[in-house]
Design a protein around this motif. Structure first.
Motif, PDB file in Angstrom:
ATOM      1  N   ARG A 132     -40.346  96.969  31.901  1.00  0.00           N
ATOM      2  CA  ARG A 132     -39.661  95.874  32.575  1.00  0.00           C
ATOM      3  C   ARG A 132     -39.003  94.966  31.538  1.00  0.00           C
ATOM      4  N   LYS A 133     -37.943  94.260  31.978  1.00  0.00           N
ATOM      5  CA  LYS A 133     -37.265  93.312  31.101  1.00  0.00           C
ATOM      6  C   LYS A 133     -38.000  91.982  31.154  1.00  0.00           C
ATOM      7  N   VAL A 134     -39.116  91.955  30.466  1.00  0.00           N
ATOM      8  CA  VAL A 134     -39.977  90.779  30.523  1.00  0.00           C
ATOM      9  C   VAL A 134     -40.745  90.659  29.200  1.00  0.00           C
TER      10      VAL A 134
ATOM     11  N   ARG B  78     -44.267  88.912  27.700  1.00  0.00           N
ATOM     12  CA  ARG B  78     -45.543  88.367  28.153  1.00  0.00           C
ATOM     13  C   ARG B  78     -46.205  87.597  27.008  1.00  0.00           C
TER      14      ARG B  78
ATOM     15  N   GLU C 190     -45.345  84.967  31.854  1.00  0.00           N
ATOM     16  CA  GLU C 190     -44.302  85.977  31.745  1.00  0.00           C
ATOM     17  C   GLU C 190     -42.941  85.294  31.719  1.00  0.00           C
TER      18      GLU C 190
ATOM     19  N   PRO D  65     -39.007  86.278  32.089  1.00  0.00           N
ATOM     20  CA  PRO D  65     -38.050  87.356  32.401  1.00  0.00           C
ATOM     21  C   PRO D  65     -36.877  87.329  31.423  1.00  0.00           C
TER      22      PRO D  65
ATOM     23  N   GLN E 179     -32.828  89.124  30.438  1.00  0.00           N
ATOM     24  CA  GLN E 179     -31.662  89.821  30.977  1.00  0.00           C
ATOM     25  C   GLN E 179     -31.557  91.231  30.399  1.00  0.00           C
TER      26      GLN E 179
ATOM     27  N   ASP F 232     -33.456  94.209  27.360  1.00  0.00           N
ATOM     28  CA  ASP F 232     -34.680  94.561  26.652  1.00  0.00           C
ATOM     29  C   ASP F 232     -34.645  94.008  25.234  1.00  0.00           C
TER      30      ASP F 232
END
Length: 837
Positions: free
Chosen positions: A143-145, A147, A161, A163, A165, A167
């Motif tokens: 995911r593009k997140v 942590r 987390e 987010p 836009q 990677d």
């Protein structure tokens, strides 16, 4: 020999069978204290411990690595990242897109910490945990997140987390600030608020992404146009960018340097001036890691240690290469981060060396500033000048190795006087700048003596006079011969005076005045002698030179007595005894006593008046133009002074032609008629007679002036030749005469027409006086009527007097039936009316 900021040493070489060379190479390295961890391409982790006396770092070339434990993680895939968490003894490993934790020393898995799956990259915040945990930032591979994890001894958990836009491909963390590189741009994120800010784009296909932490709240990025950009956590740049090579694989900070790794070389840039300081050849380098005092560079098979050269050695090396500005910049830069012992002494030494470099390149302005900043002993510079150094003490030993340079200056003195003249001017600027400062006070005698000799050499009369006229520390043994040999006698006198040798000073100046010697430095040496004598506190010296001074010029010479401070005046009788031989000086001194000091001694007033008389008679005899001025002063004294003896002065003028002065003295005796007769018949000055009446009546009543003018009229009427003067007197002063009195004095033969102007003016005055009296009477009556009107109005007004009504003035009760009322309507006692007014 080129300057080196780091020393390169080979600390480890991985041995492997030929068939394993492509599989078991080094892929990543981590270091903490004496522990080095190597992650390989074949999923292994190897622990090494530094050997030798390294004090816990890899900064010494004699150190090496001793193999410790090893752990095989799997059969394939390289170890992507290694990070230590010393506070918990954890070694975090990113392998096969999962983060696992091993013990830093045994390399056994930490069973309580389960693997974190689907991670592409991670970083650990260097700061120790205050709440029992350490912050770790991970990027998800699915995911593009991003942590944020809290890592403890036996647990880790996701706390936030953020987010994204795109990677992330690289990241660095510092506290709550996170810098992220994606495929085409750099971002700043706040891990607490979750907000992000775009910085600038990059071309990932043409240049490697570099994100490194520089210090608190600051990151280093590989920016556009191959610039190393320093970005604060606020998004602004506070340092100039670095212009570095195109193929930068990695960059790390080892203050005050930035290390950049290229495929074949490693470059060292200064953060202080953004210049490349050193390059190191390294073939096939793969990665770069900062250590406590240097860096580790690794290839597939080898690990190299870059140990920083001690700062003192770096600074001395730069100074040895005459790169003084860089040495000073480095010294100032590291002092704020890593204070050096004896920093101040080292800074002074290098600053002075930089000053000498500018000095011999004729960069005099910079040289002067550097010498002052480096607190250079001024004698070190004086010592370089062939002629000026003669003023130094014989026991002075130079502490600088400037022998060759000094010989160059001596050659310059002989071969190129024009250039050497600029060096002399520089010496003057430097010595003037340090004079009076702590730097100059340590050798003030040498500084002042050198300045004096320098001014003589340069023929700088103005600065020479300023030096010797003010308090100074010039050595007389050295400076007196210099001034005498160069005929600087006026300056020599000033030097004597500044050292309290006033007698020698005046004797020296007397030689100039008597043309025994000439000195163009002062056009009025005699005036300077008089000024000096008038300021001296020692009366013996003044008396010793008083006769000589008065013989030269009485008018100027008397100033040695008249221009003294008010609290240092000489006894007047002693001065007058001396001045008896000098009439002009005597007169000027008496004027000083009476006009300036307001002396009331009768004998002084008598002597001044007699001096005026003597001078006026002499000037009249010699037909000098100054006689009018002298008689004016005499007449003013006779009119205004109350302290001279009238009879004594009158006896001195009685048989002379000073008729105006006779008249004044007669008037001071009350013999006004005789005074007027003297002015009219002897002086034959009718205007003076008329002015006498006005002057004698000054400060007295109108009747006195009328009496004097009537006396003058009688004098005019007593002579047939003065009839017209009598008429003019009447016409010019019609208001000063009484008509009745004048008519009684006029001859019967005079016609009305002859005195008509006087009569009209006189009657006009009488009429004006009468009208004025009538007007004043009318105004008084009007004022009386106004007061009566007010009284009538007040008497018809009813006042309400209450019980316990109090007086406005005394605040007591109005107990009597009589009371008063002021204009404001307030009630007061009759007896209090005066107080209220």
């Amino acid at each position: 020999m080129a300057f080196r900021a780091f020393r390169l040493s080979h600390v480890y070489e991985k041995q492997a069978a030929s068939k394993e060379k492509g599989k078991s190479g080094i892929h990543c390295v981590e270091c903490y204290d004496r522990n080095v961890y190597v992650g390989t391409r074949d999923a292994s982790v190897q622990h090494f411990i530094t050997t030798g006396d390294t004090n816990g770092d890899l900064s010494l070339g004699s150190s090496g690595l001793r193999e410790g434990r090893a752990r095989k993680l799997g059969s394939s895939n390289p170890v992507a990242q290694l990070r230590t968490v010393p506070v918990f003894n954890h070694l975090l490993i990113l392998w096969d897109r999962s983060i696992s934790a091993l013990n830093m020393f045994s390399l056994e898995p930490v069973s309580a910490l389960k693997k974190i799956q689907h991670v592409s990259l991670f970083e650990v915040c260097d700061s120790s945990a205050r709440t029992g945990s350490v912050e770790m930032v991970t990027s998800s591979s699915r995911r593009k997140v991003i942590r944020i994890h809290a890592v403890g001894v036996d647990r880790w958990e996701v706390v936030k987390e953020i987010p994204m836009q795109q990677d992330p491909v690289a990241l660095a963390v510092d506290g709550a600030s996170l810098c992220v590189a994606t495929s085409d741009r750099y971002l700043l994120c706040d891990t607490q608020s979750g907000s992000s800010e775009e910085l600038f784009p990059h071309d990932h296909s043409r240049q490697h992404v570099v994100v490194a932490s520089v210090g608190p709240g600051e990151f280093l990025l590989n920016g556009p146009e191959y610039l190393g950009m320093f970005v604060m956590k606020t998004g602004i740049c506070q340092r100039p960018p670095l212009q570095w090579p195109q193929e930068v694989l990695a960059a790390r900070v080892c203050f005050p340097y930035i290390l950049t790794l290229q495929p074949q070389t490693l470059s060292v840039y200064s953060m202080l001036d953004q210049q490349c300081k050193q390059t190191v050849s390294l073939n096939e380098a793969k990665g770069l890691l900062s250590t406590s005092d240097g860096a580790l560079v690794f290839t597939e098979r080898d690990i190299f240690s870059l140990s920083m050269v001690p700062f003192r050695e770096q600074i001395q090396a730069l100074a040895g290469h005459e790169r003084f500005e860089e040495a000073l910049l480095l010294l100032e830069g590291v002092q704020s981060h890593r204070p050096l012992d004896s920093h101040k002494e080292l800074q002074k030494a290098i600053t002075c060396l930089a000053g000498f470099a500018h000095f011999y390149q004729e960069g005099f302005s910079d040289a002067r500033d550097l010498f002052i900043k480096g607190e250079l002993d001024p004698r070190e510079i004086i010592h370089l000048y062939p002629d000026v150094q003669l003023c130094l003490a014989q026991d002075f030993q130079s502490g600088l190795d400037q022998g060759n340079k000094s010989r160059d200056l001596q050659v310059l003195w002989q071969e190129d006087r024009n250039t050497f003249h600029h060096y002399l001017e520089f010496l003057g600027d430097l010595l003037r700048a340090v004079r009076g400062t702590e730097q100059g006070l340590r050798c003030s005698e040498e500084v002042d003596s050198a300045l004096l000799r320098l001014y003589v050499i340069l023929e700088d009369t103005e600065n020479l006079q300023q030096l010797v006229a003010l308090p100074n520390e010039c050595s007389l043994d050295h400076c007196v011969p210099v001034l005498e040999q160069n005929n600087r006698l006026f300056a020599l006198g000033c030097l004597y005076k500044s050292h309290g040798m006033e007698t020698e000073a005046i004797k020296t100046w007397v030689k100039i005045t008597e043309d025994l010697h000439r000195d163009p430095a002062c056009s009025d040496v005699y005036g300077h002698i008089v000024k000096t004598l008038s300021e001296l506190k020692s009366p013996d010296i003044v008396w010793a030179f008083a006769d000589w001074t008065l013989q030269q010029n009485q008018e100027t010479g008397v100033q040695i007595f008249t221009r003294r401070p008010p609290d240092d005046l000489f006894d007047a009788n002693d001065v007058l005894t001396l001045l008896h031989k000098y009439p002009l000086a005597l007169l000027l001194y008496l004027e000083f006593l009476i006009n300036d000091l307001n002396n009331e001694e009768e004998s002084y007033h008598n002597r001044l008046a007699l001096a005026y008389v003597t001078q006026a008679l002499r000037q009249e005899e010699e037909e000098q133009s100054d006689v009018r001025e002298t008689r004016g002063k005499l007449q003013q004294l006779l009119w205004e002074s109350k302290f001279y003896n009238i009879s004594v002065v009158y006896e001195s003028v009685k048989s002379t032609t000073l008729h105006t002065e006779k008249a004044i003295l007669l008037g001071r005796r009350g013999e006004h008629l005789q005074a007027l007769q003297t002015l009219v018949h002897l002086e034959k000055d009718l205007r003076a007679a008329e002015l006498y009446c006005c002057r004698a009546a000054r400060g007295r009543d109108f009747k006195s002036k009328e009496v004097l003018l009537l006396s003058l009229l009688q004098v005019y009427l007593s002579s047939q030749d003065l009839i017209s003067a009598a008429v003019d007197l009447l016409n010019s002063h019609p208001q000063a005469f009484s008509v009745e009195t004048v008519i009684q004095l006029l001859p019967e033969t005079w016609s009305v027409q002859l005195v008509s102007q006087f009569l009209v003016g006189s009657y006009r005055r009488v009429f004006h006086q009468r009208q004025t009296v009538r007007l004043q009477r009318a105004l008084s009556q009007a004022e009386l009527l106004r007061h009566k009107a007010i009284w009538l109005q007040a008497s018809k007004t009813m006042f309400r007097v209450l019980k316990e009504q109090k007086c406005r003035v005394c605040q007591r009760e109005l107990a009597e039936p009589q009371f008063s009322c002021n204009l404001q309507g307030e009630l007061i006692h009759v007896t209090c009316t005066g107080c209220s007014a």
